[in-house]
Write a protein that holds these residues in place. Structure first.
Motif, PDB file in Angstrom:
ATOM      1  N   THR A  41       3.519  -9.872  -1.603  1.00 10.26           N
ATOM      2  CA  THR A  41       3.005  -8.654  -2.229  1.00 10.26           C
ATOM      3  C   THR A  41       2.290  -8.967  -3.539  1.00 10.26           C
ATOM      4  O   THR A  41       2.571  -9.978  -4.183  1.00 10.26           O
ATOM      5  N   ASP A  42       1.402  -8.066  -3.908  1.00 11.02           N
ATOM      6  CA  ASP A  42       0.794  -8.107  -5.234  1.00 11.02           C
ATOM      7  C   ASP A  42       1.430  -7.040  -6.127  1.00 11.02           C
ATOM      8  O   ASP A  42       0.969  -6.772  -7.218  1.00 11.02           O
ATOM      9  N   GLY A  43       2.498  -6.426  -5.628  1.00  6.00           N
ATOM     10  CA  GLY A  43       3.196  -5.364  -6.350  1.00  6.00           C
ATOM     11  C   GLY A  43       2.827  -3.975  -5.868  1.00  6.00           C
ATOM     12  O   GLY A  43       3.512  -3.007  -6.186  1.00  6.00           O
ATOM     13  N   THR A  44       1.749  -3.881  -5.085  1.00  4.95           N
ATOM     14  CA  THR A  44       1.343  -2.572  -4.562  1.00  4.95           C
ATOM     15  C   THR A  44       1.116  -2.582  -3.055  1.00  4.95           C
ATOM     16  O   THR A  44       1.272  -1.547  -2.415  1.00  4.95           O
ATOM     17  N   HIS A  45       0.725  -3.717  -2.478  1.00  2.00           N
ATOM     18  CA  HIS A  45       0.443  -3.811  -1.049  1.00  2.00           C
ATOM     19  C   HIS A  45       1.101  -5.056  -0.446  1.00  2.00           C
ATOM     20  O   HIS A  45       1.574  -5.921  -1.181  1.00  2.00           O
ATOM     21  N   ALA A  46       1.101  -5.139   0.866  1.00  2.00           N
ATOM     22  CA  ALA A  46       1.705  -6.264   1.585  1.00  2.00           C
ATOM     23  C   ALA A  46       0.614  -7.118   2.222  1.00  2.00           C
ATOM     24  O   ALA A  46      -0.376  -6.582   2.743  1.00  2.00           O
ATOM     25  N   PHE A  47       0.805  -8.441   2.209  1.00  2.00           N
ATOM     26  CA  PHE A  47      -0.190  -9.390   2.695  1.00  2.00           C
ATOM     27  C   PHE A  47       0.473 -10.520   3.479  1.00  2.00           C
ATOM     28  O   PHE A  47       1.665 -10.792   3.306  1.00  2.00           O
ATOM     29  N   ILE A  48      -0.329 -11.212   4.271  1.00  2.00           N
ATOM     30  CA  ILE A  48       0.057 -12.485   4.873  1.00  2.00           C
ATOM     31  C   ILE A  48      -1.089 -13.459   4.648  1.00  2.00           C
ATOM     32  O   ILE A  48      -2.195 -13.063   4.311  1.00  2.00           O
ATOM     33  N   GLY A  49      -0.804 -14.750   4.817  1.00  2.00           N
ATOM     34  CA  GLY A  49      -1.860 -15.756   4.796  1.00  2.00           C
ATOM     35  C   GLY A  49      -2.082 -16.434   3.478  1.00  2.00           C
ATOM     36  O   GLY A  49      -3.142 -17.001   3.251  1.00  2.00           O
ATOM     37  N   THR A  50      -1.127 -16.405   2.591  1.00  8.30           N
ATOM     38  CA  THR A  50      -1.322 -17.059   1.307  1.00  8.30           C
ATOM     39  C   THR A  50      -0.115 -17.918   0.957  1.00  8.30           C
ATOM     40  O   THR A  50       1.008 -17.573   1.272  1.00  8.30           O
ATOM     41  N   GLY A  51      -0.368 -19.007   0.302  1.00  6.67           N
ATOM     42  CA  GLY A  51       0.689 -19.848  -0.220  1.00  6.67           C
ATOM     43  C   GLY A  51       0.737 -19.730  -1.733  1.00  6.67           C
ATOM     44  O   GLY A  51       1.413 -20.480  -2.408  1.00  6.67           O
ATOM     45  N   ASP A  52      -0.006 -18.748  -2.279  1.00  2.00           N
ATOM     46  CA  ASP A  52      -0.116 -18.540  -3.721  1.00  2.00           C
ATOM     47  C   ASP A  52       1.071 -17.719  -4.220  1.00  2.00           C
ATOM     48  O   ASP A  52       0.958 -16.528  -4.466  1.00  2.00           O
ATOM     49  N   ILE A  53       2.227 -18.349  -4.342  1.00  2.00           N
ATOM     50  CA  ILE A  53       3.463 -17.656  -4.686  1.00  2.00           C
ATOM     51  C   ILE A  53       3.424 -17.104  -6.112  1.00  2.00           C
ATOM     52  O   ILE A  53       4.131 -16.150  -6.436  1.00  2.00           O
ATOM     53  N   GLU A  54       2.585 -17.672  -6.980  1.00  2.00           N
ATOM     54  CA  GLU A  54       2.470 -17.175  -8.357  1.00  2.00           C
ATOM     55  C   GLU A  54       1.860 -15.773  -8.385  1.00  2.00           C
ATOM     56  O   GLU A  54       2.323 -14.895  -9.094  1.00  2.00           O
ATOM     57  N   ASN A  55       0.810 -15.553  -7.615  1.00  2.00           N
ATOM     58  CA  ASN A  55       0.135 -14.256  -7.593  1.00  2.00           C
ATOM     59  C   ASN A  55       0.584 -13.356  -6.440  1.00  2.00           C
ATOM     60  O   ASN A  55       0.351 -12.150  -6.480  1.00  2.00           O
ATOM     61  N   TYR A  56       1.176 -13.944  -5.422  1.00  2.00           N
ATOM     62  CA  TYR A  56       1.641 -13.196  -4.255  1.00  2.00           C
ATOM     63  C   TYR A  56       3.063 -13.634  -3.893  1.00  2.00           C
ATOM     64  O   TYR A  56       3.278 -14.367  -2.947  1.00  2.00           O
ATOM     65  N   PRO A  57       4.074 -13.145  -4.656  1.00  2.00           N
ATOM     66  CA  PRO A  57       5.459 -13.522  -4.351  1.00  2.00           C
ATOM     67  C   PRO A  57       5.942 -12.838  -3.070  1.00  2.00           C
ATOM     68  O   PRO A  57       5.377 -11.839  -2.624  1.00  2.00           O
ATOM     69  N   ILE A  58       7.014 -13.365  -2.507  1.00  2.09           N
ATOM     70  CA  ILE A  58       7.595 -12.817  -1.282  1.00  2.09           C
ATOM     71  C   ILE A  58       8.081 -11.392  -1.536  1.00  2.09           C
ATOM     72  O   ILE A  58       8.681 -11.102  -2.571  1.00  2.09           O
ATOM     73  N   LEU A  59       7.807 -10.508  -0.590  1.00  7.06           N
ATOM     74  CA  LEU A  59       8.259  -9.119  -0.660  1.00  7.06           C
ATOM     75  C   LEU A  59       9.706  -9.059  -0.167  1.00  7.06           C
ATOM     76  O   LEU A  59       9.984  -9.404   0.978  1.00  7.06           O
ATOM     77  N   ILE A  60      10.613  -8.653  -1.047  1.00  3.79           N
ATOM     78  CA  ILE A  60      12.027  -8.502  -0.714  1.00  3.79           C
ATOM     79  C   ILE A  60      12.299  -7.014  -0.529  1.00  3.79           C
ATOM     80  O   ILE A  60      11.960  -6.207  -1.395  1.00  3.79           O
ATOM     81  N   LEU A  61      12.912  -6.671   0.601  1.00  2.95           N
ATOM     82  CA  LEU A  61      13.169  -5.264   0.919  1.00  2.95           C
ATOM     83  C   LEU A  61      14.663  -5.002   1.042  1.00  2.95           C
ATOM     84  O   LEU A  61      15.430  -5.886   1.428  1.00  2.95           O
ATOM     85  N   LYS A  62      15.048  -3.756   0.748  1.00  2.00           N
ATOM     86  CA  LYS A  62      16.440  -3.318   0.884  1.00  2.00           C
ATOM     87  C   LYS A  62      16.452  -1.878   1.362  1.00  2.00           C
ATOM     88  O   LYS A  62      15.579  -1.096   1.005  1.00  2.00           O
ATOM     89  N   GLY A  63      17.453  -1.544   2.152  1.00  2.00           N
ATOM     90  CA  GLY A  63      17.615  -0.171   2.619  1.00  2.00           C
ATOM     91  C   GLY A  63      16.903   0.085   3.930  1.00  2.00           C
ATOM     92  O   GLY A  63      16.418  -0.834   4.586  1.00  2.00           O
ATOM     93  N   GLY A  64      16.859   1.362   4.302  1.00  2.52           N
ATOM     94  CA  GLY A  64      16.170   1.762   5.520  1.00  2.52           C
ATOM     95  C   GLY A  64      17.072   2.339   6.585  1.00  2.52           C
ATOM     96  O   GLY A  64      16.593   2.994   7.489  1.00  2.52           O
ATOM     97  N   ASN A  65      18.374   2.153   6.497  1.00  3.56           N
ATOM     98  CA  ASN A  65      19.264   2.688   7.517  1.00  3.56           C
ATOM     99  C   ASN A  65      19.385   4.198   7.410  1.00  3.56           C
ATOM    100  O   ASN A  65      19.266   4.772   6.326  1.00  3.56           O
ATOM    101  N   ASN A  66      19.651   4.828   8.550  1.00  6.50           N
ATOM    102  CA  ASN A  66      19.868   6.270   8.611  1.00  6.50           C
ATOM    103  C   ASN A  66      18.721   7.048   7.971  1.00  6.50           C
ATOM    104  O   ASN A  66      18.938   7.991   7.229  1.00  6.50           O
ATOM    105  N   HIS A  67      17.529   6.618   8.240  1.00  4.48           N
ATOM    106  CA  HIS A  67      16.318   7.269   7.745  1.00  4.48           C
ATOM    107  C   HIS A  67      16.221   7.275   6.226  1.00  4.48           C
ATOM    108  O   HIS A  67      15.573   8.118   5.637  1.00  4.48           O
ATOM    109  N   GLY A  68      16.878   6.312   5.576  1.00  4.24           N
ATOM    110  CA  GLY A  68      16.771   6.185   4.133  1.00  4.24           C
ATOM    111  C   GLY A  68      15.496   5.462   3.758  1.00  4.24           C
ATOM    112  O   GLY A  68      14.847   4.816   4.579  1.00  4.24           O
TER     113      GLY A  68
END
Length: 160
Positions: free
Chosen positions: A37-64
């Motif tokens: 992510t760049d903090g606003t959108h999701a991407f694939i195809g980059t190894g630039d972890i400084e500008n595009y860190p891994i998107l960590i997600l939490k939640g989502g169960n029971n329509h949360g």
């Protein structure tokens, strides 16, 4: 051993039920690309972890709502993952402590029986095949899409 029709139908329905989300997870796209992510959108195809860190997600169960954060970055507030339901639009994160646009889907995410992310029970994500090495992920809510479909596998993130 004989089974009643009701028993068989219940067993099939239970197997078709959505799987739970892990407590913390990442998404992995076809080809093994971890979603970043760049903090606003999701991407694939980059190894630039400084500008595009891994998107960590939490939640989502029971329509949360699903919360999202950039790995190893301080959060300025809670951000929620959202998609637009009736048009092809980028998968996005809200601004910190803000609501998603009025017609956005924020709580209909799920995990199918193959552990892929769904929206309203459908895996409908894609990337522009003509974009460069960094490809933004779109939710395919429209018709006659110009985007190449991809699947997003929900992968548990231990220690996140």
């Amino acid at each position: 051993m004989r089974y009643s029709i009701t028993t068989v139908i219940c067993a099939l329905a239970a197997g078709a039920a959505a799987l739970p989300f892990p407590s913390a997870y990442t998404l992995v796209a076809d080809g093994g690309w971890t979603v970043v992510t760049d903090g606003t959108h999701a991407f694939i195809g980059t190894g630039d972890i400084e500008n595009y860190p891994i998107l960590i997600l939490k939640g989502g169960n029971n329509h949360g709502k699903i919360t999202g954060a950039a790995q190893h970055r301080a959060s300025n507030g809670v951000q929620h993952l959202y998609v637009m339901s009736s048009t092809d639009a980028p998968m996005a994160l809200t601004s910190p402590d803000s609501d998603a646009p009025g017609d956005a889907v924020v709580s209909e995410f799920g995990v199918d029986d193959q552990n892929y992310l769904t929206v309203n029970g459908k895996s409908a994500f894609g990337v522009d095949p003509n974009s460069g090495p960094i490809r933004e992920i779109y939710h395919l809510g429209g018709s006659d899409s110009q985007y190449q479909p991809i699947s997003l596998w929900v992968k548990e993130c231990k220690g996140c």
